[in-house]
Design an enzyme around this catalytic site. Structure first.
Site, PDB file in Angstrom:
ATOM      1  N   ASP A 270      43.251  43.069  46.518  1.00  0.00           N
ATOM      2  CA  ASP A 270      42.917  43.868  45.333  1.00  0.00           C
ATOM      3  C   ASP A 270      41.991  43.045  44.434  1.00  0.00           C
ATOM      4  O   ASP A 270      42.222  41.849  44.230  1.00  0.00           O
ATOM      5  CB  ASP A 270      44.175  44.255  44.554  1.00  0.00           C
ATOM      6  CG  ASP A 270      43.874  45.380  43.592  1.00  0.00           C
ATOM      7  OD1 ASP A 270      43.819  46.548  44.037  1.00  0.00           O
ATOM      8  OD2 ASP A 270      43.658  45.113  42.388  1.00  0.00           O
ATOM      9  N   THR A 271      40.958  43.689  43.941  1.00  0.00           N
ATOM     10  CA  THR A 271      39.956  43.005  43.112  1.00  0.00           C
ATOM     11  C   THR A 271      39.900  43.646  41.725  1.00  0.00           C
ATOM     12  O   THR A 271      39.857  44.879  41.613  1.00  0.00           O
ATOM     13  CB  THR A 271      38.561  43.111  43.780  1.00  0.00           C
ATOM     14  OG1 THR A 271      38.629  42.512  45.072  1.00  0.00           O
ATOM     15  CG2 THR A 271      37.484  42.410  42.962  1.00  0.00           C
TER      16      THR A 271
END
Ligand SMILES: Cc1cn([C@H]2C[C@H](O)[C@@H](COP(=O)(O)OP(=O)(O)OP(=O)(O)O)O2)c(=O)[nH]c1=O
Length: 209
Positions: free
Chosen positions: A79-80
């Site tokens: 996840d960014t």
């Protein structure tokens, strides 16, 4: 170069074409599985708690979609997010106004891009997939933007590139024109820090062999 145990399939539980391309770039054999979770932050949730929860929930969601044809595998989830100096989290923009609100805070200033990666060892027993073991890391990269004008923001929005990107830009695309400097991992900004992901894969594949 790492060598992976080819008897254990690697599954990238992601819909992001960028993550798939990054793994391909360093010749990690893998297949993809789409997972979908609610990515809304909880009230008062810190950036570090949020991003850790996202990769953990994506791994849990992957348990529901793993193929029956195999008995064990390794699952990568990531996840960014963007993070402003005050700790505020930048996700994918909801609309143009939301993107502009983010970009105004990033203009002529530095922010960070954080990517959390979790590598989970999964096994199927009695027809049920279970997580046996997982390792996780969070990698941070500093990104400095040039000063942005209203017309630059309007033009970029209409290219369609910002819509599905954390912080509303793609360093690997047209958004590179806004990036004055970075300090840290480039692949981390694109969505998967390669050195650290290879390290986690190596650890999880060596464990339980
Ligand atoms: C900052 C930045 C983000 N991004 C992308 C990486 C991620 O795909 C996206 C952030 O959203 P994520 O929720 O991390 O990922 P995703 O929804 O695309 O895919 P999935 O949850 O299925 O794994 O922003 C870029 O492509 N370039 C950039 O420069």
């Amino acid at each position: 170069m790492y060598q992976f145990n080819a008897t254990i399939p690697i599954i990238l539980a992601s819909t992001s074409p960028r993550r798939r391309e990054l793994l391909d770039q360093v010749a990690v054999p893998h297949t993809c599985a789409a997972v979908s979770i609610d990515e809304s932050p909880l009230a008062e949730e810190s950036a570090i708690d949020y991003i850790g929860r996202m990769v953990s929930q994506k791994a849990q969601a992957a348990l529901q979609v793993l193929p029956n044809a195999m008995t064990e595998c390794v699952v990568i989830t990531a996840d960014t997010i963007g993070v402003l100096p005050d700790g505020a989290v930048l996700q994918k923009p909801n609309d143009f106004a939301d993107a502009c609100a983010m970009w105004r805070q990033m203009s002529n200033a530095s922010h960070q891009v954080w990517t959390a990666v979790q590598v989970s060892r999964m096994a199927q027993r009695s027809g049920q997939w279970q997580m046996d073991y997982a390792e996780r890391t969070v990698v941070r990269t500093d990104v400095k933007f040039i000063a942005l004008t209203d017309s630059m923001m309007a033009h970029y929005w209409h290219t369609g590139e910002p819509q599905d990107k954390a912080g509303g830009y793609a360093i690997q695309g047209l958004g590179a024109a806004w990036v004055k400097a970075i300090d840290g991992s480039y692949s981390n900004v694109v969505g998967l820090p390669l050195v650290e992901t290879l390290d986690l894969l190596s650890q999880v594949m060596q464990t339980h062999q």
